[in-house]
Scaffold this active site. Structure first.
Site, PDB file in Angstrom:
ATOM      1  N   ASP A 129     129.944  -3.690  27.004  1.00 21.65           N
ATOM      2  CA  ASP A 129     129.606  -2.641  27.896  1.00 21.65           C
ATOM      3  C   ASP A 129     130.809  -1.862  28.580  1.00 21.65           C
ATOM      4  OD1 ASP A 129     127.153  -4.222  27.793  1.00 21.65           O
ATOM      5  OD2 ASP A 129     127.602  -5.382  29.375  1.00 21.65           O
ATOM      6  N   ARG A 164     110.024  14.541  14.557  1.00 23.60           N
ATOM      7  CA  ARG A 164     109.671  13.384  15.444  1.00 23.60           C
ATOM      8  C   ARG A 164     110.931  13.450  16.591  1.00 23.60           C
ATOM      9  NH1 ARG A 164     108.236   8.189  11.899  1.00 23.60           N
ATOM     10  NH2 ARG A 164     106.219   9.004  11.370  1.00 23.60           N
ATOM     11  N   MET A 171     122.706  -0.792  24.366  1.00 23.10           N
ATOM     12  CA  MET A 171     122.820  -1.774  25.453  1.00 23.10           C
ATOM     13  C   MET A 171     124.009  -1.110  26.507  1.00 23.10           C
ATOM     14  SD  MET A 171     123.230  -5.539  23.874  1.00 23.10           S
ATOM     15  CE  MET A 171     121.886  -6.629  23.476  1.00 23.10           C
ATOM     16  N   ARG A 268     109.239   7.981  18.093  1.00 21.89           N
ATOM     17  CA  ARG A 268     109.129   6.718  17.695  1.00 21.89           C
ATOM     18  C   ARG A 268     110.624   5.982  18.505  1.00 21.89           C
ATOM     19  NH1 ARG A 268     105.236   7.224  15.685  1.00 21.89           N
ATOM     20  NH2 ARG A 268     104.411   6.835  13.611  1.00 21.89           N
TER      21      ARG A 268
HETATM   22  O1  F6P Z   1     127.350  -8.000  28.625  1.00 20.02           O
HETATM   23  C1  F6P Z   1     126.827  -7.801  27.197  1.00 20.02           C
HETATM   24  C2  F6P Z   1     125.306  -7.554  26.963  1.00 20.02           C
HETATM   25  O2  F6P Z   1     125.264  -7.520  25.630  1.00 20.02           O
HETATM   26  C3  F6P Z   1     124.735  -6.313  27.658  1.00 20.02           C
HETATM   27  O3  F6P Z   1     124.697  -5.222  27.228  1.00 20.02           O
HETATM   28  C4  F6P Z   1     123.157  -6.814  27.671  1.00 20.02           C
HETATM   29  O4  F6P Z   1     122.437  -6.479  28.726  1.00 20.02           O
HETATM   30  C5  F6P Z   1     123.459  -8.493  27.779  1.00 20.02           C
HETATM   31  O5  F6P Z   1     124.511  -8.729  27.291  1.00 20.02           O
HETATM   32  C6  F6P Z   1     122.456  -9.113  26.956  1.00 20.02           C
HETATM   33  O6  F6P Z   1     122.651 -10.404  27.086  1.00 20.02           O
HETATM   34  P1  F6P Z   1     121.914 -11.741  26.334  1.00 20.02           P
HETATM   35  O7  F6P Z   1     122.646 -11.810  24.912  1.00 20.02           O
HETATM   36  O8  F6P Z   1     122.042 -12.953  27.131  1.00 20.02           O
HETATM   37  O9  F6P Z   1     120.496 -11.271  25.981  1.00 20.02           O
END
Ligand code: F6P
Length: 344
Positions: A129, A164, A171, A268
């Site tokens: 992140d 489209r 994430m 989509r």
């Molecule tokens: O912090 C890393 C991360 O991949 C985030 O981007 C995402 O919201 C979260 O972890 C997802 O977590 P989990 O693997 O527990 O679903």
């Protein structure tokens, strides 16, 4: 200093094995230290689950995703029993110092154990992140951006062929770093991030303007933490983890559905999910993770506890773990403004 422990906590992340390898090699080869792998993050200390790591254990892992010692989102401060078990196990295993590799939660625990119990701990900042204070970049982020960019490139094909709107959800938790970087690199026509509130109507306007200039498709990149202005978004899975985080994911579906309604253009949605976290790290992440790992061991040798190895410009320097408690690091808006030049 005889024996150090290493743990990896939070979500798995490309480059974790490169850190483990660097820590083991630096410890054994340079300083003749023993290394104990603490299994599954803080959980390994709560439950006493550890294994010795040797140069042999870390052979052939540099390019592998995930973590050979496992990970979890366990918080040892969740109950007094867990905390006491953690403290007792550190003594029992004869660990003289700990390297904690993780994001805000794992390093937040490291900070508390150092501050409140005087434990000799050094941190290494990890997360796809890139939302951690105190370091310019975390390892894992570059790999996630590469994967997302490649996905955007591929999705362009269908967008162009079928005229489209293609929505790609990436994430990033409550920040839009992955969305901004991959959107910029992939030529997105609009990037939606938590740091920049926008209504569905505003996004639809960008798309309509684009259509009227003869462009027959649109690529919209949305960060999982984005919430359209004026809409009451329920994140669906309200179950929280040990650190009180809700599970994000799925906002792309709402954005896609609303955009189709407002523009009458077939839409989509692709939710990239954990593909962004899996598999082989980029060369950049392998190098950064290796530099962090070597520095963390050097910091232990020079007794710079309560700090993490951090990237500042092109240097790896120690910074206080206190930085982690300053809240998340949001997207640099100057960068977002550059991406905006290409919207529509
Ligand atoms: O912090 C890393 C991360 O991949 C985030 O981007 C995402 O919201 C979260 O972890 C997802 O977590 P989990 O693997 O527990 O679903």
């Amino acid at each position: 200093m005889k024996k150090i422990g290493i743990l990896t906590g939070g979500g798995d992340c490309p480059g974790l094995n490169a850190v483990i390898r660097a820590v083991v090699k630096r410890s054994i080869t340079t300083y003749a230290l023993e290394v104990l792998g603490i299994r599954e993050g803080w959980k390994g200390l709560v439950w006493g689950n550890v294994e010795p790591l040797t140069n042999y254990s870390v052979t052939g892992i540099l390019h592998r995703g995930g973590t050979i010692i496992g990970t979890s989102r366990t918080n040892p401060f969740k109950s007094n029993e867990d905390l006491q078990r953690t403290l007792a196990n550190i003594k029992r295993f004869g660990v003289d110092a700990i390297i904690a590799v993780g994001g805000e939660d794992t390093l937040g625990v490291a900070h508390r154990l150092f501050k409140e119990y005087g434990l000799p701990i050094v941190g290494v900042p990890k997360t796809i992140d890139n939302d951690l204070q105190g370091t310019d970049y975390t390892f894992g982020f570059d790999t996630a951006v590469h994967i997302a960019t490649e996905a955007i490139d591929r999705i362009h094909t269908t967008a162009e062929s079928h005229h489209r709107i293609m929505v790609i959800e990436v994430m990033g938790r409550h920040t839009g770093w992955i969305a901004t970087f991959s959107g910029l690199a992939g030529g997105a026509d609009c990037i939606l991030i938590p740091e920049k509130p926008m209504s569905i109507e505003e996004i639809a306007e960008i798309i309509k303007k684009r259509q009227s200039s003869g462009k027959t498709f649109s690529i919209i990149v949305v960060a999982e933490g984005f919430a359209p202005k004026g809409l009451d978004v329920k994140y669906g899975k309200e179950k929280t983890d040990d650190f009180g985080h809700i599970r994000l994911g799925g906002i792309g579906n709402l954005v896609g559905q609303k955009l189709e309604e407002l523009t009458n253009i077939e839409t989509r949605v692709t939710i990239l999910g954990h593909i962004q976290r899996g598999g082989t790290p980029t060369a950049y992440d392998r190098v950064l993770a290796t530099r962090f790992g070597v520095k963390a061991v050097d910091m232990i040798q020079s007794k710079e506890f309560g700090k993490m190895a951090s990237l500042q410009g092109n240097q790896i320097v120690p910074v206080s773990l206190e930085e982690i408690t300053r809240g998340r690091k949001n997207v640099n808006m100057e960068l977002y403004e550059i991406a905006e030049v290409f919207f529509g």
